[in-house]
Structure formats: structure tokens, C-alpha cells
Design a protein around this motif. Sequence first.
Motif, PDB file in Angstrom:
ATOM      1  N   TRP A  62     -98.241  22.241 106.328  1.00  0.00           N
ATOM      2  CA  TRP A  62     -98.058  20.661 106.440  1.00  0.00           C
ATOM      3  C   TRP A  62     -97.492  20.640 108.462  1.00  0.00           C
ATOM      4  O   TRP A  62     -97.258  21.482 108.333  1.00  0.00           O
ATOM      5  CB  TRP A  62     -97.132  20.047 105.784  1.00  0.00           C
ATOM      6  CG  TRP A  62     -97.083  18.535 106.578  1.00  0.00           C
ATOM      7  CD1 TRP A  62     -97.747  17.603 106.328  1.00  0.00           C
ATOM      8  CD2 TRP A  62     -95.818  18.182 107.203  1.00  0.00           C
ATOM      9  NE1 TRP A  62     -97.257  16.871 106.918  1.00  0.00           N
ATOM     10  CE2 TRP A  62     -96.005  16.945 107.299  1.00  0.00           C
ATOM     11  CE3 TRP A  62     -94.564  18.691 107.182  1.00  0.00           C
ATOM     12  CZ2 TRP A  62     -95.372  16.183 107.515  1.00  0.00           C
ATOM     13  CZ3 TRP A  62     -93.913  17.893 107.851  1.00  0.00           C
ATOM     14  CH2 TRP A  62     -93.663  16.372 108.287  1.00  0.00           C
ATOM     15  N   SER A  63     -97.966  19.848 109.050  1.00  0.00           N
ATOM     16  CA  SER A  63     -97.462  19.620 110.630  1.00  0.00           C
ATOM     17  C   SER A  63     -97.911  18.384 110.401  1.00  0.00           C
ATOM     18  O   SER A  63     -98.341  17.830 110.873  1.00  0.00           O
ATOM     19  CB  SER A  63     -97.621  21.343 111.747  1.00  0.00           C
ATOM     20  OG  SER A  63     -97.369  20.413 113.236  1.00  0.00           O
ATOM     21  N   PRO A  64     -96.603  17.620 110.962  1.00  0.00           N
ATOM     22  CA  PRO A  64     -97.452  16.543 111.909  1.00  0.00           C
ATOM     23  C   PRO A  64     -97.490  16.555 113.799  1.00  0.00           C
ATOM     24  O   PRO A  64     -97.944  15.276 114.023  1.00  0.00           O
ATOM     25  CB  PRO A  64     -96.043  15.398 112.184  1.00  0.00           C
ATOM     26  CG  PRO A  64     -94.392  16.258 111.956  1.00  0.00           C
ATOM     27  CD  PRO A  64     -95.485  18.103 111.055  1.00  0.00           C
ATOM     28  N   HIS A  65     -97.528  17.961 113.858  1.00  0.00           N
ATOM     29  CA  HIS A  65     -97.047  18.097 115.745  1.00  0.00           C
ATOM     30  C   HIS A  65     -98.709  18.518 115.818  1.00  0.00           C
ATOM     31  O   HIS A  65     -98.909  20.101 115.506  1.00  0.00           O
ATOM     32  CB  HIS A  65     -96.128  18.997 116.317  1.00  0.00           C
ATOM     33  CG  HIS A  65     -94.857  18.344 115.587  1.00  0.00           C
ATOM     34  ND1 HIS A  65     -93.978  18.466 114.819  1.00  0.00           N
ATOM     35  CD2 HIS A  65     -94.217  16.744 115.764  1.00  0.00           C
ATOM     36  CE1 HIS A  65     -92.861  17.976 114.394  1.00  0.00           C
ATOM     37  NE2 HIS A  65     -92.740  16.784 115.240  1.00  0.00           N
ATOM     38  N   PRO A  66     -99.583  17.823 116.301  1.00  0.00           N
ATOM     39  CA  PRO A  66    -101.040  18.576 117.027  1.00  0.00           C
ATOM     40  C   PRO A  66    -100.544  19.698 117.891  1.00  0.00           C
ATOM     41  O   PRO A  66    -100.036  19.409 118.394  1.00  0.00           O
ATOM     42  CB  PRO A  66    -101.687  17.347 117.232  1.00  0.00           C
ATOM     43  CG  PRO A  66    -101.008  16.080 117.733  1.00  0.00           C
ATOM     44  CD  PRO A  66     -99.370  16.173 117.231  1.00  0.00           C
ATOM     45  N   GLU A  67    -101.481  20.827 117.607  1.00  0.00           N
ATOM     46  CA  GLU A  67    -101.559  21.751 118.271  1.00  0.00           C
ATOM     47  C   GLU A  67    -102.220  21.915 119.418  1.00  0.00           C
ATOM     48  O   GLU A  67    -102.360  22.739 120.427  1.00  0.00           O
ATOM     49  CB  GLU A  67    -102.152  22.911 117.086  1.00  0.00           C
ATOM     50  CG  GLU A  67    -100.921  24.042 116.417  1.00  0.00           C
ATOM     51  CD  GLU A  67    -102.068  25.063 115.339  1.00  0.00           C
ATOM     52  OE1 GLU A  67    -103.081  25.023 115.306  1.00  0.00           O
ATOM     53  OE2 GLU A  67    -100.674  26.383 115.806  1.00  0.00           O
ATOM     54  N   HIS A  68    -103.245  20.924 119.550  1.00  0.00           N
ATOM     55  CA  HIS A  68    -104.513  20.700 120.570  1.00  0.00           C
ATOM     56  C   HIS A  68    -104.147  20.455 121.526  1.00  0.00           C
ATOM     57  O   HIS A  68    -103.626  18.806 121.468  1.00  0.00           O
ATOM     58  CB  HIS A  68    -105.762  20.599 119.832  1.00  0.00           C
ATOM     59  CG  HIS A  68    -107.128  20.415 120.790  1.00  0.00           C
ATOM     60  ND1 HIS A  68    -107.460  20.706 122.173  1.00  0.00           N
ATOM     61  CD2 HIS A  68    -108.155  22.170 120.677  1.00  0.00           C
ATOM     62  CE1 HIS A  68    -108.392  21.176 122.551  1.00  0.00           C
ATOM     63  NE2 HIS A  68    -109.016  21.974 122.105  1.00  0.00           N
ATOM     64  N   PRO A  69    -103.761  20.884 122.459  1.00  0.00           N
ATOM     65  CA  PRO A  69    -104.014  19.989 123.829  1.00  0.00           C
ATOM     66  C   PRO A  69    -104.526  18.317 123.823  1.00  0.00           C
ATOM     67  O   PRO A  69    -103.638  17.615 124.615  1.00  0.00           O
ATOM     68  CB  PRO A  69    -103.823  20.659 125.595  1.00  0.00           C
ATOM     69  CG  PRO A  69    -104.271  21.805 124.467  1.00  0.00           C
ATOM     70  CD  PRO A  69    -104.429  21.989 123.432  1.00  0.00           C
ATOM     71  N   LYS A  70    -106.170  18.546 123.405  1.00  0.00           N
ATOM     72  CA  LYS A  70    -106.437  17.570 123.789  1.00  0.00           C
ATOM     73  C   LYS A  70    -106.051  15.907 123.083  1.00  0.00           C
ATOM     74  O   LYS A  70    -106.729  15.332 123.112  1.00  0.00           O
ATOM     75  CB  LYS A  70    -107.895  17.660 123.990  1.00  0.00           C
ATOM     76  CG  LYS A  70    -108.243  18.313 125.025  1.00  0.00           C
ATOM     77  CD  LYS A  70    -109.547  18.252 124.834  1.00  0.00           C
ATOM     78  CE  LYS A  70    -110.178  19.708 125.913  1.00  0.00           C
ATOM     79  NZ  LYS A  70    -111.559  19.797 125.687  1.00  0.00           N
ATOM     80  N   ALA A  71    -105.444  16.328 121.737  1.00  0.00           N
ATOM     81  CA  ALA A  71    -104.567  15.707 121.101  1.00  0.00           C
ATOM     82  C   ALA A  71    -103.159  14.466 121.549  1.00  0.00           C
ATOM     83  O   ALA A  71    -103.194  13.540 120.507  1.00  0.00           O
ATOM     84  CB  ALA A  71    -104.616  16.113 119.524  1.00  0.00           C
TER      85      ALA A  71
END
Lengths: 555, 555
Positions: free
Chosen positions: A22-31
Amino acid sequence: MVEKHRDTLGQALDAIRSRAYWSPHPEHPKAYGADGSLGADEGRAAFDALLGGRFELPGQPGTDGWTATESSPYGLPLGVEYPHPDTDVLLPAMREAVPGWRAAGPEARAAVCVEILARISARTHEFAHAVMHTSGQAFMMAFQAGGPHAQDRGLEAVAYAYAEQVRVPASADWSKPQGKRDPLHLSKEFTAVGRGVALLIGCNTFPTWNGYPGLFASLATGNPVLVKPHPRAVLPLALTVRVAREVLTESGFDPNLVALAAEREGEGLAKELAVRPEVRIIDYTGSTEFGDWLETNARQAQVYTEKAGVNTVVVDSTDDYRGMLANLAFSLSLYSGQMCTTPQNLLIPRDGITTDDGPKSYDEVVADLAGAVGGLLGDDARANGLLGAIVNPQVGERVDAAGSLGEVALPSRSVAHPDFPGATVRTPVIVKLEAAKPEAEAVYLSECFGPVSFAVAVGSTREAVALLRRTVREKGAMTVGAYTTSPDVERLVEEVCLDECAQLSLNLTGGVYVNQTAAFSDFHGSGGNPAANAALVDGAFVANRFRTVEVRRPA
Amino acid sequence: MVEKHRDTLGQALDAIRSRAYWSPHPEHPKAYGADGSLGADEGRAAFDALLGGRFELPGQPGTDGWTATESSPYGLPLGVEYPHPDTDVLLPAMREAVPGWRAAGPEARAAVCVEILARISARTHEFAHAVMHTSGQAFMMAFQAGGPHAQDRGLEAVAYAYAEQVRVPASADWSKPQGKRDPLHLSKEFTAVGRGVALLIGCNTFPTWNGYPGLFASLATGNPVLVKPHPRAVLPLALTVRVAREVLTESGFDPNLVALAAEREGEGLAKELAVRPEVRIIDYTGSTEFGDWLETNARQAQVYTEKAGVNTVVVDSTDDYRGMLANLAFSLSLYSGQMCTTPQNLLIPRDGITTDDGPKSYDEVVADLAGAVGGLLGDDARANGLLGAIVNPQVGERVDAAGSLGEVALPSRSVAHPDFPGATVRTPVIVKLEAAKPEAEAVYLSECFGPVSFAVAVGSTREAVALLRRTVREKGAMTVGAYTTSPDVERLVEEVCLDECAQLSLNLTGGVYVNQTAAFSDFHGSGGNPAANAALVDGAFVANRFRTVEVRRPA
């Protein structure tokens, strides 16, 4: 704000219980770039605007001049000046902030912490540059490890802190039967009370990732937090402090609950702050020497340390030889091995190992691993994206000196950086050592922080397991890896890790690496061997940051 | 066994969450004698059979002669000989017992602990005599505090330990999405791993009540426990060790998970054991001097200490003057004030207080309290039943010397014991002191353990509150009491207790006393002031007794 973040907190609480992904923090810079978050260009511009200027912290009391100590491992002049604290003014002001924060209770404190993390998350692109140009991490790693992964660890600490505090209800009715007489009735109130000022001593390589757990665990349990960054990695934590102070102010709390203590060159401010009577909690990541000093001398405080260790991988056998080599090559290369979790010693039987590609001698395994690293880093652009820059000259010197330690199986090469000619970028060096040789033992049983690994030839897998045990017991380890197709060997390695309290990754051949852990699921360190006295994050990491005070009276 | 005790464990877990009244251990002596438990006569006979003999611990390795160091405060010759340990044999044997205990998991460990407590409970009458004749407590108190209340605290520790360990699941499936690529899959196992040998250093006054929380918290979290009793209070803990070893053996575990280390006269065994590298946890109740020594020197261990403090009651006003006096009189008298929770300093405004019986001057309050104590203890039989015996000559000397400290408002008298002519039984002495006088300050700001209390005249309630703050901050306190009808004063006292981390009882006038706490609901100490670095029992008391080791592999 409690309402706004209840769902996030609830999901985090579920995640630490299930330990599923689980993570609420997107990993992709484009997010990033929508919904009020900074996009790539905005983040870059925000970072650029900080350079060469004074980093104001409105309202932080006790500023005693300004200090600038950072230099980017990429050669970029930063020139940011930070307020230098008069701690005799600042510490009392931080203590004065406590009663309102205590009275707010665990849920409001958690909500404020989640809001701080959400604001940081929205500025992940800005933080990424700040982390890159202080730690030397390549941009993508600085973005992910310094952004979402660090925020995940912070949120995990908030969840643990909240859960720990609400194990005791805010109030209770107590009624004890007395036979034929009336029962005894008491009404009881329970309040979580912080221990005092928490001191966060930041590190150079992962200022946010290693800093957020302690910072948010202490804040969420009712303590003011004084952030003393590493003098070469101030900016990511200064930004963090400024966001925290903004959120605290907007929420009606005293902003001095979070303050910055930037030091002057060579000042040794951590040593001075660590023994102040107001400081009751210390979180530290760094050298064993200073970690031991803190544990010995800061007796008035609860001290959480992550120090040096010697990480080991036992190579016994594999059914995916190419996968093993690729996985190890990546682990050795990522951030030029400047992670506390990077494997240092690869223990390989002198008589070789069995693989799906047939038996491989010790020399073949080492040569093939060298080849895998060489292939992974053969392209300069890719190498730069994976390696990042060498964080300080001492690491560079260790790489240069590695050749004298033994036979070099893979020499380190320098990689030119197209954008930052001042950056020192080095590929890993692999040195062959004989486990049994006393002069080799002194080498491989010391931490050699940076892109230096040892292919240690051992007499047998049994010897490897025995050496693993000795290494963890005497030197500590943040990570242990093993490759084996034998259930017996697996069991032996597991027993060592259980006995010596080390986190074990078995047969990693795909896209998960021994040096990476995921918040809410993996523990970073165990707290049970000499590498660290605490794990990120478990109940023990938060339970001692507060006490429960009870007030009881007749009902 | 897990099945047998699941309900008890579940109820204990509910109780620590709700903190409502609960206990599975009856307080009344007549509740015992059926269902396999020893009745009064059987318990007495079992105790008598132990006297003058060798206390065998079948199978405990490393016995190096025998030692007998107890003498009953009631003058009864005990003459019990215990095995003296060869710790170089015993400690390694205890470590060897670990893997099977670790593999059993938290639920099986909890069940074994609950079974040990159930067997102890069935022998409460026997334990009562053992506690009485080592601590000097009167029989009824030895029965209740040494029996059901101690067993409650042990069970509470088991519940906390279990809850803490199962916050992390035994296993988890972790699957991280990778956009269009296949997700990353890992299978993870989590094992709670004890830290190493736990050393319990017992105390003379409450061998079981103060010993069980640490003993059971350590055992339930996977650690072997070496019990080093106070040389004057060996028997209750030796019985405990024997029961534990029986249950462990019957359950298929190594009995050396719990062992006894009885010392020779003047040997100082605790000091030697405390710095052994095998010892990783220490629980201690006793003097500040030795507690501080442990915290400073036993650096290889997690050290939990309960030391000395100065307990204070602020007397501002009351709407139940007689109830207040009766309640305080009982608190001062119970076990001749030889409790770490007994009030020492009663802070009373020099100009007097308001009560439902009209205004009372300082002198009147002190005289009325003296009268209440005198009335409570006027009958020798009742006095003996409440006071018990003076535990050691030092306490008696303090009582004798109290008259020189200030004006005596209530002299101590000696009470003859009809059954035990050798017992020293003393009623409390109350000494009047002026808060502002420097020579008085030195007196009332030191712990005077035993039946000596100070009626300290203060200039105002505000001064009382300020003195309370200073006392808790500098000297620590296990308990704070206050009597007031003023919401403002109540708030001020509460603020002090929150700021300085002390447990507060307000306006107790009935059958609950400031020096008594109930397991599952009340915290004993806070761990946040100098009197103790841990509370009985909270999450912090158990969380650091184990670590969680993770093994992850591709799913």
C-alpha cells in the motif's frame, strides 16, 4: 482536518496490520502536476528559486546569524543560508508549545502530521532536486526514495504512533464489585504525554527517508521536534520544517513544535544538543562511532540509532543464475552502493555453486557478476541514472584504495555526467578475498561504505553460514541475502537470522532488491543486532516516545 | 493449552483495551479450596513443609552448593536452602532453550504463561504465607497483593506481550503493481524474536507483585528468564520458578526457560549478572542507587527500573472531611507505609483549608489526621492486620529517628503481635515541617521509606502545586494525590501531573486508596519521572523485549 485525513490514516493502519502493499504516494514523476501538486517544471523552478538565498523560517525564535554549509555532489553551487539557532532561546520556546499539542490528542496530532506529509507530497518534484543535490542520488532515485518512499515511512510512523496511543482509551469507568456492599466506582482519564524535545540528527545520504520516521513518530506522540540536519544535506529537511510550521500554524498550533537547527561548519552542534536536559528523544542515522557516543552520553534521552553494519549475501546455489546475477548487479550499483542496506560481502564457496546453467566455479561466479555489473552500467546514461554521484571525497578515496585490498575482479570506472561535469560518478569495484586469510578478515569484517564489495571465497556453504553468524553478531547488518535451492541451507540461514536478529531476503532474482524495503510491509533493520538499536517502523520505535498519565477520581 | 486459556487471554485483552474492572483471580481467601486449588489449611501445610528444607529445582543445571539467606520479619525461622547457580553453566543452558520457545509463537507462549499463572493461583494460600514471611506484610495483604493482584499484573503483562507481537501478522503476501508489467510478488514471514536472557532482580517488599510483570512480559516475548530474588524474599519467587519449570516441561518446552539464581549472603550476584553479555533485559525494583547503577552500567541490556520517589498529596479543600481523613489514614498505615506508592508529603496550607465541616487550620488538619490514624489503629488486632511487620531494621531506625526531624504530630507506637512475638510492628509517625525552612526541605525532599510522613505547611495551595511540581521533577513520584473542591486547583494539579508525568488520584474518600492500583486498568508509575523508567504495564513495557525478524522471498 481529522475528517479529511481519516481515510488515509485508516488505510495506513490497515496496511501495518496486513503488511500488504500500500502507498498513497505515487512513485512516477508524471503523477504530479495536477490537484495542486507541483509538476516537473514547477518543482525545478521552486528548487532553483531557493538557491543562493536565505531560507527564512518565519517566526522561529532565537536566530543567531546565518549559516551555509552545503555543496552539491553534482558540483552545483547551492549557497542557501539557514538561520543558526540560539538554542537557549529556541529550546524553551519549543517546550512552551507542548501543552496545546498534548491537549489536541492522538487523532488531531495524526491528522496534522498527515497534512504535513500531504503538503510535502505535493512538492515532491521540488524535494527531489533538494535530495539529489545534497545526497548525490540520481534524480529518479532522489525523487522516489526522497519523495514517496520517505513520505510512506513518515506516514507509517504516524500510523504506528496513533495506534500505540489509542491502545489506551481516553477515559474509562471502573466499577469493582464488593460483595454485598456497594461497588467501588472510579472515573479515569488517560492522556498520552510526550517525553520532551525530540532531536532528529539527519544524515547526508537519505535526509528525508531516514529522517521522517523519527520526526513524525515523535511529533505524533506529542513531542516538539528539533531537526539538526547533516551540514551537507540541510535543504530537504529545512523544506520539511517549513512545511510543518506552516501546517501547524494554520491548524492553530504553535509552529515551534517543529524547528530547524542548522549548524555552522565544524560546529558539532549535535553533540551539544544531544546532552541538553530538554532533549528527551534522539533519532540518529550515521557512523557507529557517533551513534555509540550518543548511546553512552545522552543518558537523559531515549536514543534511536542506525549505525554501520556489514551486509552479507550467502551464495549457495540458484535455479535462476542470470536472474541472481542481474539482481545482485543492480543492488551493488544502485546509488553507487552508498546505502546502509547495500550488500558488502558475497560469500561464495571456493568449490563453486550449482545453478540452472550448470555448475559454476567461484571464479566463474565472480567473473559473471562482474560481467553483469559491467553490462548494467555499460551505457553512460544508464550508469548515471543508476549510480548518482559519490557523496563525499572519503567514499571516493575508499573506491580508489580498494584495489590494494585484494585481487580486483571488477575495477571501478569513472563515468562522465553530461549535465554536471563536477560530479564524481564511479561504478562499483569488486575485490576477491579468501575468507580464511587473517589480513582479508580484517578487510571484509569492517564496513567499507560505498561502491566496494568483496567476493569472499569460503570453504563451504556451512562456512558461509558460520561467517554470516559471526558477521551479524559482531558487526551488525541491516540486510542479509541468500541464494539457495536447498531447503536445508535455507533453514540454516533462517536460523542464523532469527538467532542474530537480521532481516533476510531469499532468492531475489526479479525487481525487488535486498537493499530496498517497502514501508507498511518491510522492516528496515531489526534493532536487534549492532547495526541499529531500532527498526523502521515497529511498536518499539514509537512506544517509548510518550507516557500515559492517568487521572482517577470517584465517579 | 491454547484452547484452554483462549478465553482468559481474550478477556485480558478486552480489559487492557477498555480498562474496566476485571480479574480472573478471586481476592477472598475462602474462594480457594475447590477445583484443585489449595484451601487455607492445605496452603498453610504446603508452606510449613517447605521450612527448614532444601528447595529442589529438578533439572536446573549448574548448581554450585546451597544457600539460605531469608529471615522472616515475623521472626519465624525459615531455613530454606536454595541451589546457588554456577552461571557459566546455567546461562548457556538457558540460551539453548530459546529456539523451541521462539518457534512456538506468541499464542502458545501466552497459553503456557497463563497456565503458569493458573497453577500459581491454585496455590495462592501457600504463596500468601511465603510472601507474608519474607515481606512482612500482614496475612490478608500478602494473600491479596502477593496472590491475585500479582497474578493479575502477570496476566496483564502476558496480554500486552501477546498483543504487541501479533500486531505484525505471521505472514503476508505482498504484491506491488508495476503499471503494464506484471506486479512484483513477495511472500513474507515475520517472527517475534526475544532479545536474550532476561534478568529479574526481585525486591523484598513485593516479590511477586513487582516481579511478575517483568517475568511474564519477558517470557511471553520469547526470552528465557533468570530470576534473582532479593536474598530476604527468595521463597515466593522460587515457588514461582518451580511452577514455571513444571508447566514448561509438561508443555514440551525446555524448563531452563525459567531458572532461579539465589545468591549467597552479601554476594552481590545481581551486579555480576547484570553485565553478563547473555543478559539483554533487566527488570529491577529497589533503591535509586542500584537502579541508576544498572541504567549506567548494564549497557548491553534493556533496563526497566522502579526506584525511589517522593509521593505527595496536595490538601486544598474537601467536601468530605471525614472521608478524606479516613482515606489518608488508611493509606499511611497499610503495610506500615512500606509501599513505593505510600504518600510521604502531605502539603497543607498554613492558613488552613475549607471543608464540609467548616474551615480547618493546618494544626487542626494534622491533629485530625493523627486522630484518624490513631483511631484506625487503636485496636491491636486491627493494627496488626493492617500494618504487618517492619521489613528490616533500617526501616525501624528511620521510624525511631523521625522524632528528631521536626515536631511530632503523631508518635509511632509499637504493637505486640499475638502470634509472632519476634515481629517489629510500628504505627506511622507524622512529623510537622515548614516547607520554606531549608533544613526541612532537605528532609521532605528525600524518600523516607517506611511509616514516616510529613505534614508540610505551605504558604498557599499555589505554593503546594509548585512544590509538587518540583518534587516530581527532581525526586520522582509513583503516586500523587490531591483533595480539592476547586476546579481551578484541580486543573493546576492535573497540569503538573501531565507536565511531569505522574499518576494522579483526586479526592479519594472511600475504599480506593492512592497507594493501590488495579491491573488491567490503572498504571503503576508512569515511566516518565525519576521514580521509574517504565510503567506497569503499557506497550512500552513489552515492545522492546523482542524484535521482529522478516524473511521474504519471491512468491
